[in-house]
Motif scaffolding. Structure first.
Motif, PDB file in Angstrom:
ATOM      1  N   ALA A  38       0.866  -1.179   0.000  1.00 48.24           N
ATOM      2  CA  ALA A  38       0.000   0.000   0.000  1.00 48.24           C
ATOM      3  C   ALA A  38       0.899   1.224   0.000  1.00 48.24           C
ATOM      4  O   ALA A  38       1.967   1.218   0.624  1.00 48.24           O
ATOM      5  CB  ALA A  38      -0.898  -0.005   1.230  1.00 48.24           C
ATOM      6  N   THR A  39       0.485   2.270  -0.719  1.00 49.90           N
ATOM      7  CA  THR A  39       1.339   3.461  -0.785  1.00 49.90           C
ATOM      8  C   THR A  39       0.741   4.638  -0.014  1.00 49.90           C
ATOM      9  O   THR A  39       1.389   5.661   0.155  1.00 49.90           O
ATOM     10  CB  THR A  39       1.573   3.895  -2.250  1.00 49.90           C
ATOM     11  N   THR A  40      -0.493   4.506   0.446  1.00 52.68           N
ATOM     12  CA  THR A  40      -1.084   5.562   1.272  1.00 52.68           C
ATOM     13  C   THR A  40      -1.718   4.926   2.516  1.00 52.68           C
ATOM     14  O   THR A  40      -1.973   3.725   2.544  1.00 52.68           O
ATOM     15  CB  THR A  40      -2.207   6.324   0.520  1.00 52.68           C
ATOM     16  N   GLY A  41      -1.969   5.767   3.515  1.00 55.57           N
ATOM     17  CA  GLY A  41      -2.582   5.272   4.743  1.00 55.57           C
ATOM     18  C   GLY A  41      -3.970   4.709   4.500  1.00 55.57           C
ATOM     19  O   GLY A  41      -4.352   3.685   5.059  1.00 55.57           O
ATOM     20  N   LEU A  42      -4.738   5.388   3.624  1.00 56.33           N
ATOM     21  CA  LEU A  42      -6.105   4.925   3.360  1.00 56.33           C
ATOM     22  C   LEU A  42      -6.098   3.562   2.679  1.00 56.33           C
ATOM     23  O   LEU A  42      -6.874   2.676   3.017  1.00 56.33           O
ATOM     24  CB  LEU A  42      -6.839   5.940   2.475  1.00 56.33           C
ATOM     25  N   GLU A  43      -5.173   3.437   1.716  1.00 60.88           N
ATOM     26  CA  GLU A  43      -5.062   2.161   1.011  1.00 60.88           C
ATOM     27  C   GLU A  43      -4.672   1.060   1.994  1.00 60.88           C
ATOM     28  O   GLU A  43      -5.146  -0.076   1.902  1.00 60.88           O
ATOM     29  CB  GLU A  43      -4.004   2.298  -0.102  1.00 60.88           C
ATOM     30  N   ALA A  44      -3.794   1.400   2.946  1.00 58.43           N
ATOM     31  CA  ALA A  44      -3.371   0.427   3.955  1.00 58.43           C
ATOM     32  C   ALA A  44      -4.573  -0.117   4.724  1.00 58.43           C
ATOM     33  O   ALA A  44      -4.718  -1.327   4.900  1.00 58.43           O
ATOM     34  CB  ALA A  44      -2.372   1.069   4.918  1.00 58.43           C
ATOM     35  N   LEU A  45      -5.455   0.791   5.161  1.00 50.82           N
ATOM     36  CA  LEU A  45      -6.626   0.358   5.934  1.00 50.82           C
ATOM     37  C   LEU A  45      -7.527  -0.536   5.089  1.00 50.82           C
ATOM     38  O   LEU A  45      -8.071  -1.526   5.577  1.00 50.82           O
ATOM     39  CB  LEU A  45      -7.403   1.571   6.448  1.00 50.82           C
ATOM     40  N   LYS A  46      -7.671  -0.185   3.796  1.00 53.43           N
ATOM     41  CA  LYS A  46      -8.499  -1.010   2.905  1.00 53.43           C
ATOM     42  C   LYS A  46      -7.893  -2.404   2.755  1.00 53.43           C
ATOM     43  O   LYS A  46      -8.606  -3.404   2.817  1.00 53.43           O
ATOM     44  CB  LYS A  46      -8.590  -0.353   1.515  1.00 53.43           C
ATOM     45  N   LEU A  47      -6.570  -2.455   2.560  1.00 57.34           N
ATOM     46  CA  LEU A  47      -5.927  -3.752   2.338  1.00 57.34           C
ATOM     47  C   LEU A  47      -5.942  -4.614   3.606  1.00 57.34           C
ATOM     48  O   LEU A  47      -6.012  -5.836   3.518  1.00 57.34           O
ATOM     49  CB  LEU A  47      -4.488  -3.564   1.840  1.00 57.34           C
ATOM     50  N   VAL A  48      -5.885  -3.982   4.759  1.00 53.80           N
ATOM     51  CA  VAL A  48      -5.966  -4.764   5.999  1.00 53.80           C
ATOM     52  C   VAL A  48      -7.302  -5.502   6.042  1.00 53.80           C
ATOM     53  O   VAL A  48      -7.377  -6.682   6.379  1.00 53.80           O
ATOM     54  CB  VAL A  48      -5.779  -3.868   7.245  1.00 53.80           C
ATOM     55  N   SER A  49      -8.379  -4.811   5.623  1.00 54.63           N
ATOM     56  CA  SER A  49      -9.704  -5.439   5.636  1.00 54.63           C
ATOM     57  C   SER A  49      -9.842  -6.519   4.580  1.00 54.63           C
ATOM     58  O   SER A  49     -10.474  -7.540   4.816  1.00 54.63           O
ATOM     59  CB  SER A  49     -10.800  -4.404   5.399  1.00 54.63           C
ATOM     60  N   ASN A  77      -1.258   9.575   7.980  1.00 55.40           N
ATOM     61  CA  ASN A  77       0.116   9.137   8.218  1.00 55.40           C
ATOM     62  C   ASN A  77       0.141   7.839   9.035  1.00 55.40           C
ATOM     63  O   ASN A  77      -0.895   7.334   9.461  1.00 55.40           O
ATOM     64  CB  ASN A  77       0.946  10.249   8.869  1.00 55.40           C
ATOM     65  N   GLY A  78       1.351   7.318   9.236  1.00 58.51           N
ATOM     66  CA  GLY A  78       1.494   6.037   9.916  1.00 58.51           C
ATOM     67  C   GLY A  78       0.879   6.013  11.311  1.00 58.51           C
ATOM     68  O   GLY A  78       0.299   5.009  11.723  1.00 58.51           O
ATOM     69  N   LEU A  79       0.996   7.124  12.027  1.00 60.07           N
ATOM     70  CA  LEU A  79       0.440   7.170  13.388  1.00 60.07           C
ATOM     71  C   LEU A  79      -1.074   7.037  13.356  1.00 60.07           C
ATOM     72  O   LEU A  79      -1.666   6.345  14.171  1.00 60.07           O
ATOM     73  CB  LEU A  79       0.824   8.480  14.081  1.00 60.07           C
ATOM     74  N   GLU A  80      -1.684   7.732  12.384  1.00 62.53           N
ATOM     75  CA  GLU A  80      -3.147   7.660  12.285  1.00 62.53           C
ATOM     76  C   GLU A  80      -3.606   6.257  11.883  1.00 62.53           C
ATOM     77  O   GLU A  80      -4.623   5.765  12.373  1.00 62.53           O
ATOM     78  CB  GLU A  80      -3.649   8.708  11.292  1.00 62.53           C
ATOM     79  N   VAL A  81      -2.837   5.634  10.999  1.00 64.16           N
ATOM     80  CA  VAL A  81      -3.167   4.266  10.587  1.00 64.16           C
ATOM     81  C   VAL A  81      -3.065   3.335  11.799  1.00 64.16           C
ATOM     82  O   VAL A  81      -3.958   2.538  12.078  1.00 64.16           O
ATOM     83  CB  VAL A  81      -2.223   3.777   9.459  1.00 64.16           C
ATOM     84  N   CYS A  82      -1.980   3.480  12.560  1.00 64.18           N
ATOM     85  CA  CYS A  82      -1.755   2.659  13.749  1.00 64.18           C
ATOM     86  C   CYS A  82      -2.908   2.818  14.743  1.00 64.18           C
ATOM     87  O   CYS A  82      -3.457   1.843  15.251  1.00 64.18           O
ATOM     88  CB  CYS A  82      -0.427   3.071  14.380  1.00 64.18           C
TER      89      CYS A  82
END
Ligand code: CA
Length: 250
Positions: A51-62, A79-84
């Protein structure tokens, strides 16, 4: 007889299927670093997704259900903190292992990241081999915790006997209700980690519990009254929830 491709044999010569490879989500907007990590992790037998963005990261986790997340701190769109923080807030990802990637000048952010529940961090620039070693060691640590189901938990002079449902402080029994006991056990199993009210509510009261997060506050307060040792050792973390300090504060 030769076993078919893809089979290993156990001690009795029966084919056994290999354990599922672990999947790692790499969240990093710098493509060269992301590709380097992907290469080294896959060389070691891990599956990866990027994933290259925080939003994409959250989508891929799901959608991808990774077993571990490597999370860069500086990212576009969350950012990473918000994703965490978001991952720790959701009961289903509250305990998902996270390794943060940080730059030297982001040290204060690293502290916040660990407070928010990241399991480990690696400072840039790093060697990919070091990172792979940290990933493996985190998996080993988690497997040990899962294999080893303790029958008692100890915190300073406090002892919890999980089979007999007894709590003692300096050998003296403390009477707790079932929920207070469950809450204390959950805190003792995750020292140093921020546990949100939602997570505690789900873990201790169950997903179908029809109550509010205030229930958690009430029980934490009662627990502190009954066990003064916990008074300064269970700390509230901003608006998030609670954390049991690694060591009792005496
Ligand atoms: Ca970045």
């Amino acid at each position: 007889m030769v076993a078919g491709a893809g089979f290993r044999k156990n001690n009795w010569g029966d084919p056994v299927s290999s354990p599922r490879p672990k999947k790692i989500l790499i969240v990093e907007d710098e493509q060269d670093i992301a590709q380097l990590l992907k290469h080294y992790l896959e060389k070691d037998g891990f599956h990866t997704c990027l994933a290259t963005t925080g939003l994409e990261a959250l989508k891929l986790v799901s959608s991808e259900h990774p077993d571990l997340v490597i999370l860069d701190l500086m990212l576009p769109h969350l950012n990473g903190l918000e994703v965490c923080k978001t991952l720790r807030h959701k009961p289903e990802t509250a305990l998902l292992p996270i390794i943060m990637l940080t730059a030297k000048n982001e040290e204060s952010d690293t502290v916040v990241g660990l407070e928010l529940g990241a399991d480990d961090y690696v400072t840039k620039p790093f060697s990919p081999k070091t990172l792979v070693a940290r990933v493996k060691s985190l998996f080993r640590r988690l497997e040990r915790t899962n294999d080893h189901k303790p029958t008692s938990l100890v915190y300073g002079s406090l002892q919890m006997d999980l089979t007999r449902h007894e709590v003692t402080v300096r050998g003296k029994e403390v009477l707790l209700t079932a929920k207070e006991f469950g809450l204390l056990a959950h805190l003792l199993r995750h020292p140093g980690r921020v546990l949100t009210r939602e997570v505690l509510l789900n873990e201790v009261w169950g997903y179908d519990y029809y109550g509010t997060t205030r229930t958690v506050d009430v029980h934490v307060r009662r627990l502190k009254l009954k066990v003064p040792l916990l008074n300064d050792s269970i700390v509230s973390v901003k608006t998030l929830g609670y954390k049991l300090l690694d060591q009792p504060r005496v």
